[in-house]
Design a protein around this motif. Sequence first.
Motif, PDB file in Angstrom:
ATOM      1  N   UNK A 108       4.192  15.755  20.570  1.00  0.00           N
ATOM      2  CA  UNK A 108       3.366  16.767  21.238  1.00  0.00           C
ATOM      3  C   UNK A 108       4.123  17.561  22.295  1.00  0.00           C
ATOM      4  N   UNK A 109       5.067  16.916  22.969  1.00  0.00           N
ATOM      5  CA  UNK A 109       5.869  17.642  23.961  1.00  0.00           C
ATOM      6  C   UNK A 109       6.655  18.750  23.275  1.00  0.00           C
ATOM      7  N   UNK A 110       7.318  18.411  22.169  1.00  0.00           N
ATOM      8  CA  UNK A 110       8.088  19.423  21.431  1.00  0.00           C
ATOM      9  C   UNK A 110       7.198  20.543  20.919  1.00  0.00           C
ATOM     10  N   UNK A 111       6.021  20.164  20.418  1.00  0.00           N
ATOM     11  CA  UNK A 111       5.094  21.159  19.875  1.00  0.00           C
ATOM     12  C   UNK A 111       4.633  22.126  20.962  1.00  0.00           C
ATOM     13  N   UNK A 112       4.293  21.601  22.122  1.00  0.00           N
ATOM     14  CA  UNK A 112       3.804  22.452  23.198  1.00  0.00           C
ATOM     15  C   UNK A 112       4.901  23.388  23.702  1.00  0.00           C
ATOM     16  N   UNK A 113       6.109  22.861  23.824  1.00  0.00           N
ATOM     17  CA  UNK A 113       7.211  23.714  24.287  1.00  0.00           C
ATOM     18  C   UNK A 113       7.498  24.836  23.277  1.00  0.00           C
ATOM     19  N   UNK A 114       7.278  24.561  22.011  1.00  0.00           N
ATOM     20  CA  UNK A 114       7.640  25.522  20.970  1.00  0.00           C
ATOM     21  C   UNK A 114       6.584  26.577  20.715  1.00  0.00           C
ATOM     22  N   UNK A 115       5.306  26.266  20.955  1.00  0.00           N
ATOM     23  CA  UNK A 115       4.287  27.167  20.419  1.00  0.00           C
ATOM     24  C   UNK A 115       3.263  27.669  21.424  1.00  0.00           C
ATOM     25  N   UNK A 116       3.312  27.270  22.670  1.00  0.00           N
ATOM     26  CA  UNK A 116       2.229  27.663  23.586  1.00  0.00           C
ATOM     27  C   UNK A 116       2.668  28.612  24.693  1.00  0.00           C
ATOM     28  N   UNK A 117       3.928  28.993  24.724  1.00  0.00           N
ATOM     29  CA  UNK A 117       4.433  29.779  25.849  1.00  0.00           C
ATOM     30  C   UNK A 117       4.551  31.272  25.555  1.00  0.00           C
ATOM     31  N   UNK A 118       4.596  31.660  24.267  1.00  0.00           N
ATOM     32  CA  UNK A 118       5.025  33.011  23.910  1.00  0.00           C
ATOM     33  C   UNK A 118       4.213  34.094  24.618  1.00  0.00           C
ATOM     34  N   UNK A 119       2.909  34.129  24.407  1.00  0.00           N
ATOM     35  CA  UNK A 119       2.107  35.180  25.021  1.00  0.00           C
ATOM     36  C   UNK A 119       1.529  34.776  26.366  1.00  0.00           C
TER      37      UNK A 119
END
Length: 201
Positions: free
Chosen positions: A121-132
């Motif tokens: 979940x840490x990797x997933x959050x870093x990868x997909x929740x920051x862009x916009x």
Amino acid sequence: MKIGIIVGSQQKESQSSKVGEFLNSKLKEMSVDTWTLDLGKNPLPIYDSTQTGDDKVWTGLWKPIDENLKSSEGFVFITPEYGGMASPAIKNFFLHAGLVQLGHKPGLLASVSSGRGGAFPINEMRASSYKNTKICYIPEHLIFRDVEHLINGGEPVSPEDSFIRERSVFALKILVAYANSLSEIRESGVVQDPRFKNGMS
């Protein structure tokens, strides 16, 4: 200084809530104001395009959350691990909250596992929740493994319990330091350009 704590479990009573309460107590010991949104106790509807300012039911639900997000200078995001993934509730939260609420503010990620997992979940959050949203995740994160045996009040019961308590304080101090520093960047105006409100794909 105000830090928002977002608890991403979909259960009303959860180990993630326990972690949120523990981290909240440590922030208060540091004389930091806090606000908690527990998505198990206060679920958000699944995001869709109908949730606008004209929808009085939605506005009534979202307005106090929106105000608290905007007034927070940093965040702790706590997600349980569901099948190696971050929870649907926390991912849904990031569709509702965006640049206006989260942009250029620091975030500390914490994952919760009943076993020895928690890294995915840490990797997933870093990868997909920051862009916009343009949330700025700090380099530190926390993983509460075998969480049922951790932070249950009183003195630590194991080396692992002592470790995660001490590591949590260390990570929260870093979060607060980032919150102090990033406030100057937001106030400088350099981050505000309507042409580039979304991240690059």
